[in-house]
Motif scaffolding. Structure first.
Motif, PDB file in Angstrom:
ATOM      1  N   VAL A 261       0.838  -1.205   0.000  1.00  0.00           N
ATOM      2  CA  VAL A 261       0.000   0.000   0.000  1.00  0.00           C
ATOM      3  C   VAL A 261       0.871   1.252   0.000  1.00  0.00           C
ATOM      4  CG1 VAL A 261      -1.637   1.339   1.378  1.00  0.00           C
ATOM      5  CG2 VAL A 261      -1.999  -1.120   1.036  1.00  0.00           C
ATOM      6  N   THR A 262       1.938   1.231   0.789  1.00  0.00           N
ATOM      7  CA  THR A 262       2.858   2.377   0.818  1.00  0.00           C
ATOM      8  C   THR A 262       3.453   2.626  -0.564  1.00  0.00           C
ATOM      9  OG1 THR A 262       3.430   2.004   3.142  1.00  0.00           O
ATOM     10  CG2 THR A 262       5.006   3.254   1.808  1.00  0.00           C
ATOM     11  N   GLY A 263       3.900   1.564  -1.224  1.00  0.00           N
ATOM     12  CA  GLY A 263       4.451   1.712  -2.560  1.00  0.00           C
ATOM     13  C   GLY A 263       3.427   2.194  -3.562  1.00  0.00           C
ATOM     14  N   TYR A 264       2.219   1.653  -3.475  1.00  0.00           N
ATOM     15  CA  TYR A 264       1.147   2.054  -4.403  1.00  0.00           C
ATOM     16  C   TYR A 264       0.849   3.546  -4.253  1.00  0.00           C
ATOM     17  CZ  TYR A 264      -3.012   1.106  -7.294  1.00  0.00           C
ATOM     18  OH  TYR A 264      -3.933   1.067  -8.314  1.00  0.00           O
ATOM     19  N   ARG A 265       0.732   3.996  -2.997  1.00  0.00           N
ATOM     20  CA  ARG A 265       0.393   5.399  -2.746  1.00  0.00           C
ATOM     21  C   ARG A 265       1.543   6.349  -3.068  1.00  0.00           C
ATOM     22  NH1 ARG A 265      -3.150   4.110   2.627  1.00  0.00           N
ATOM     23  NH2 ARG A 265      -5.209   4.149   1.604  1.00  0.00           N
ATOM     24  N   SER A 266       2.737   5.804  -3.253  1.00  0.00           N
ATOM     25  CA  SER A 266       3.841   6.673  -3.681  1.00  0.00           C
ATOM     26  C   SER A 266       3.690   7.079  -5.142  1.00  0.00           C
ATOM     27  CB  SER A 266       5.182   5.962  -3.473  1.00  0.00           C
ATOM     28  OG  SER A 266       5.361   4.909  -4.408  1.00  0.00           O
ATOM     29  N   VAL A 267       2.805   6.386  -5.857  1.00  0.00           N
ATOM     30  CA  VAL A 267       2.590   6.664  -7.280  1.00  0.00           C
ATOM     31  C   VAL A 267       1.239   7.318  -7.532  1.00  0.00           C
ATOM     32  CG1 VAL A 267       2.344   5.590  -9.575  1.00  0.00           C
ATOM     33  CG2 VAL A 267       4.095   4.770  -7.971  1.00  0.00           C
ATOM     34  N   THR A 268       0.203   6.821  -6.853  1.00  0.00           N
ATOM     35  CA  THR A 268      -1.146   7.328  -7.091  1.00  0.00           C
ATOM     36  C   THR A 268      -2.000   7.105  -5.855  1.00  0.00           C
ATOM     37  OG1 THR A 268      -2.996   7.283  -8.685  1.00  0.00           O
ATOM     38  CG2 THR A 268      -2.068   5.156  -8.010  1.00  0.00           C
ATOM     39  N   ASP A 269      -3.206   7.656  -5.875  1.00  0.00           N
ATOM     40  CA  ASP A 269      -4.106   7.549  -4.732  1.00  0.00           C
ATOM     41  C   ASP A 269      -4.630   6.113  -4.599  1.00  0.00           C
ATOM     42  OD1 ASP A 269      -3.855  10.234  -4.172  1.00  0.00           O
ATOM     43  OD2 ASP A 269      -5.630  10.811  -5.328  1.00  0.00           O
ATOM     44  N   LEU A 270      -4.890   5.729  -3.376  1.00  0.00           N
ATOM     45  CA  LEU A 270      -5.557   4.471  -3.066  1.00  0.00           C
ATOM     46  C   LEU A 270      -6.574   4.788  -1.974  1.00  0.00           C
ATOM     47  CD1 LEU A 270      -5.576   1.345  -3.574  1.00  0.00           C
ATOM     48  CD2 LEU A 270      -4.134   1.161  -1.542  1.00  0.00           C
ATOM     49  N   SER A 271      -7.851   4.638  -2.288  1.00  0.00           N
ATOM     50  CA  SER A 271      -8.891   5.054  -1.358  1.00  0.00           C
ATOM     51  C   SER A 271      -8.939   4.143  -0.140  1.00  0.00           C
ATOM     52  CB  SER A 271     -10.254   5.046  -2.062  1.00  0.00           C
ATOM     53  OG  SER A 271     -10.706   3.711  -2.259  1.00  0.00           O
ATOM     54  N   ALA A 272      -9.517   4.658   0.928  1.00  0.00           N
ATOM     55  CA  ALA A 272      -9.681   3.865   2.139  1.00  0.00           C
ATOM     56  C   ALA A 272     -10.578   2.656   1.876  1.00  0.00           C
ATOM     57  CB  ALA A 272     -10.278   4.726   3.245  1.00  0.00           C
ATOM     58  N   GLN A 273     -11.554   2.804   0.987  1.00  0.00           N
ATOM     59  CA  GLN A 273     -12.443   1.684   0.664  1.00  0.00           C
ATOM     60  C   GLN A 273     -11.696   0.600  -0.104  1.00  0.00           C
ATOM     61  OE1 GLN A 273     -16.033   2.806  -1.389  1.00  0.00           O
ATOM     62  NE2 GLN A 273     -17.019   0.830  -1.039  1.00  0.00           N
ATOM     63  N   ASP A 274     -10.827   1.020  -1.008  1.00  0.00           N
ATOM     64  CA  ASP A 274     -10.003   0.037  -1.722  1.00  0.00           C
ATOM     65  C   ASP A 274      -9.130  -0.744  -0.741  1.00  0.00           C
ATOM     66  OD1 ASP A 274     -10.958   0.768  -4.240  1.00  0.00           O
ATOM     67  OD2 ASP A 274      -9.396   2.274  -4.532  1.00  0.00           O
ATOM     68  N   GLU A 275      -8.496  -0.012   0.157  1.00  0.00           N
ATOM     69  CA  GLU A 275      -7.609  -0.656   1.127  1.00  0.00           C
ATOM     70  C   GLU A 275      -8.390  -1.601   2.040  1.00  0.00           C
ATOM     71  OE1 GLU A 275      -4.180   0.468   4.452  1.00  0.00           O
ATOM     72  OE2 GLU A 275      -5.392   2.058   3.537  1.00  0.00           O
ATOM     73  N   ALA A 276      -9.585  -1.185   2.448  1.00  0.00           N
ATOM     74  CA  ALA A 276     -10.383  -2.007   3.358  1.00  0.00           C
ATOM     75  C   ALA A 276     -10.818  -3.317   2.721  1.00  0.00           C
ATOM     76  CB  ALA A 276     -11.610  -1.224   3.824  1.00  0.00           C
ATOM     77  N   GLU A 277     -10.904  -3.328   1.384  1.00  0.00           N
ATOM     78  CA  GLU A 277     -11.389  -4.532   0.699  1.00  0.00           C
ATOM     79  C   GLU A 277     -10.262  -5.481   0.307  1.00  0.00           C
ATOM     80  OE1 GLU A 277     -14.427  -6.426   0.669  1.00  0.00           O
ATOM     81  OE2 GLU A 277     -14.991  -4.296   0.538  1.00  0.00           O
ATOM     82  N   LEU A 278      -9.025  -5.145   0.606  1.00  0.00           N
ATOM     83  CA  LEU A 278      -7.901  -6.001   0.217  1.00  0.00           C
ATOM     84  C   LEU A 278      -8.019  -7.433   0.758  1.00  0.00           C
ATOM     85  CD1 LEU A 278      -4.885  -3.507   0.430  1.00  0.00           C
ATOM     86  CD2 LEU A 278      -6.011  -4.395  -1.623  1.00  0.00           C
ATOM     87  N   PRO A 279      -8.493  -7.639   2.002  1.00  0.00           N
ATOM     88  CA  PRO A 279      -8.646  -9.024   2.471  1.00  0.00           C
ATOM     89  C   PRO A 279      -9.564  -9.860   1.589  1.00  0.00           C
ATOM     90  CG  PRO A 279      -8.749  -7.507   4.320  1.00  0.00           C
ATOM     91  CD  PRO A 279      -8.776  -6.665   3.081  1.00  0.00           C
ATOM     92  N   THR A 280     -10.569  -9.218   0.985  1.00  0.00           N
ATOM     93  CA  THR A 280     -11.461  -9.951   0.091  1.00  0.00           C
ATOM     94  C   THR A 280     -10.712 -10.446  -1.139  1.00  0.00           C
ATOM     95  OG1 THR A 280     -13.433  -8.739   0.828  1.00  0.00           O
ATOM     96  CG2 THR A 280     -13.520  -9.733  -1.375  1.00  0.00           C
ATOM     97  N   PHE A 281      -9.834  -9.622  -1.674  1.00  0.00           N
ATOM     98  CA  PHE A 281      -9.093 -10.033  -2.868  1.00  0.00           C
ATOM     99  C   PHE A 281      -8.023 -11.074  -2.537  1.00  0.00           C
ATOM    100  CE2 PHE A 281     -10.903  -5.910  -4.014  1.00  0.00           C
ATOM    101  CZ  PHE A 281     -11.599  -6.301  -5.139  1.00  0.00           C
ATOM    102  N   ILE A 282      -7.529 -11.041  -1.318  1.00  0.00           N
ATOM    103  CA  ILE A 282      -6.591 -12.088  -0.895  1.00  0.00           C
ATOM    104  C   ILE A 282      -7.319 -13.425  -0.820  1.00  0.00           C
ATOM    105  CG2 ILE A 282      -5.120 -12.891   0.981  1.00  0.00           C
ATOM    106  CD1 ILE A 282      -4.527  -9.932   1.607  1.00  0.00           C
ATOM    107  N   MET A 283      -8.528 -13.430  -0.284  1.00  0.00           N
ATOM    108  CA  MET A 283      -9.294 -14.668  -0.201  1.00  0.00           C
ATOM    109  C   MET A 283      -9.783 -15.121  -1.563  1.00  0.00           C
ATOM    110  SD  MET A 283      -9.119 -16.042   2.693  1.00  0.00           S
ATOM    111  CE  MET A 283     -10.051 -17.418   2.027  1.00  0.00           C
TER     112      MET A 283
END
Length: 325
Positions: A261-283
């Motif tokens: 997430v830190t690396g991603y945000r160094s390039v562009t925005d990442l919303s709080a909703q996107d970040e909150a849903e990351l566990p779903t994409f891992i599963m």
């Protein structure tokens, strides 16, 4: 060498004349997974890579779509990735035939020096991986795809639903009644979350879909992205799930996610909703890999994962179901 690898090698050798490669060139197996990949050492043309495709997976036009995106990424200087090398007629996707008349698609790539990142620098590499992924996503949102562009869609239905590209996860190794119960409840929750998350263009588009560290080559300060074979249309955040393939259960995963997430945000925005849903994409990815192991049990990777991957997936599923979003 396995029987499957020998079949792949047969088609790799049969394709050599199409590229003007000496039939006596040294052909060395690199990997067998979705495809067979070989290093080719030719005394005149030097070193390159040949990828032999499985049958009944990608169409020829779909493979060309992958190469179109690779070419655009190189032309726009978004990331370092090997160029594909056409055959003597200029064709990007060669049809290789064996003595029995069977056919496989073959693609040749330029050789790039480098090695997979080592485990002792995972957090640092995941920062870089997040930044690379963000650049890929930015390009995917801007790029005007060719009219004939065709790639797989990796949504719920075609990943772990009724039309999964890698078969049903229910056919994974050691999916007994107890595992079936917890993984079904997990799959239902994933679908519920994804339906709510939606497929707006800022969330769903062209992704690499296999952004594991194994698909990065590090050579000094240079990082090269390889293996776009699974690239297709999916949620952008699915690339984080694919980055954690086969290690989703490790205790250091939360730190890797934070680094990504830190690396991603160094390039562009990442919303709080996107970040909150990351566990779903891992599963989502984890269940997809349960399906992959079941349908690719002949590969060394699937055999090394074995039934334990399913049992660990059940533990992760329980943790996901208990999560408060």
């Amino acid at each position: 060498m396995s029987a499957e690898a020998r079949v792949f090698e047969e088609f790799a050798r049969a394709a050599l004349p199409s590229y003007g490669i000496d039939p006596g060139a040294v052909v060395t197996l690199l990997n067998v997974s979705e495809n067979g990949t070989f290093r080719i050492d030719d005394p005149v043309q030097g070193r390159s890579v040949i990828r032999v495709h499985r049958t009944n997976y990608h169409s020829r036009q779909a493979v060309r779509g992958e190469l179109d995106w690779i070419s655009a990424l190189r032309a726009d200087d978004v990331v370092k990735t090997p160029a594909y090398l056409p055959d003597l007629t200029g064709e990007s996707v060669v049809i290789s035939r064996n003595d029995a008349g069977d056919e496989r698609f073959v693609v040749r790539f330029d050789w790039v020096e480098g090695s997979e990142p080592t485990e002792d620098r995972l957090q640092q590499d995941f920062i870089q991986l997040g930044a690379i992924t963000a650049r890929l996503h930015g390009h995917a949102k801007r790029w005007q795809r060719p009219p004939e562009f065709s790639r797989f869609i990796w949504d719920y239905d075609t990943s772990i639903g009724e039309h999964g590209h890698w078969g049903p996860w229910q056919d994974g190794l050691a999916v007994d009644a107890e595992a079936l119960d917890v993984l079904t409840r997990c799959s239902d929750r994933v679908k519920q979350r994804l339906d709510r998350y939606g497929k707006d263009p800022d969330r769903f588009g062209l992704v690499h879909a296999d952004m594991r560290l194994a698909n990065l080559l590090v050579n000094g300060d240079d990082v090269t992205v390889i293996d776009f074979d699974d690239c297709g249309l999916s949620w952008f955040m699915y690339d984080l799930g694919s980055s954690l393939s086969f290690i989703e259960h490790e205790p250091y995963v939360p730190e890797l996610v934070e680094s990504w997430v830190t690396g991603y945000r160094s390039v562009t925005d990442l919303s709080a909703q996107d970040e909150a849903e990351l566990p779903t994409f891992i599963m989502l990815r984890r269940l997809l890999l349960v399906a992959w192991i079941g349908s690719h049990i002949e590969t060394e990777t699937a055999q090394s994962m074995g039934a334990e991957y399913t049992s660990t997936s059940c533990r992760l599923a329980e943790e996901y179901l208990s999560r408060k979003f």
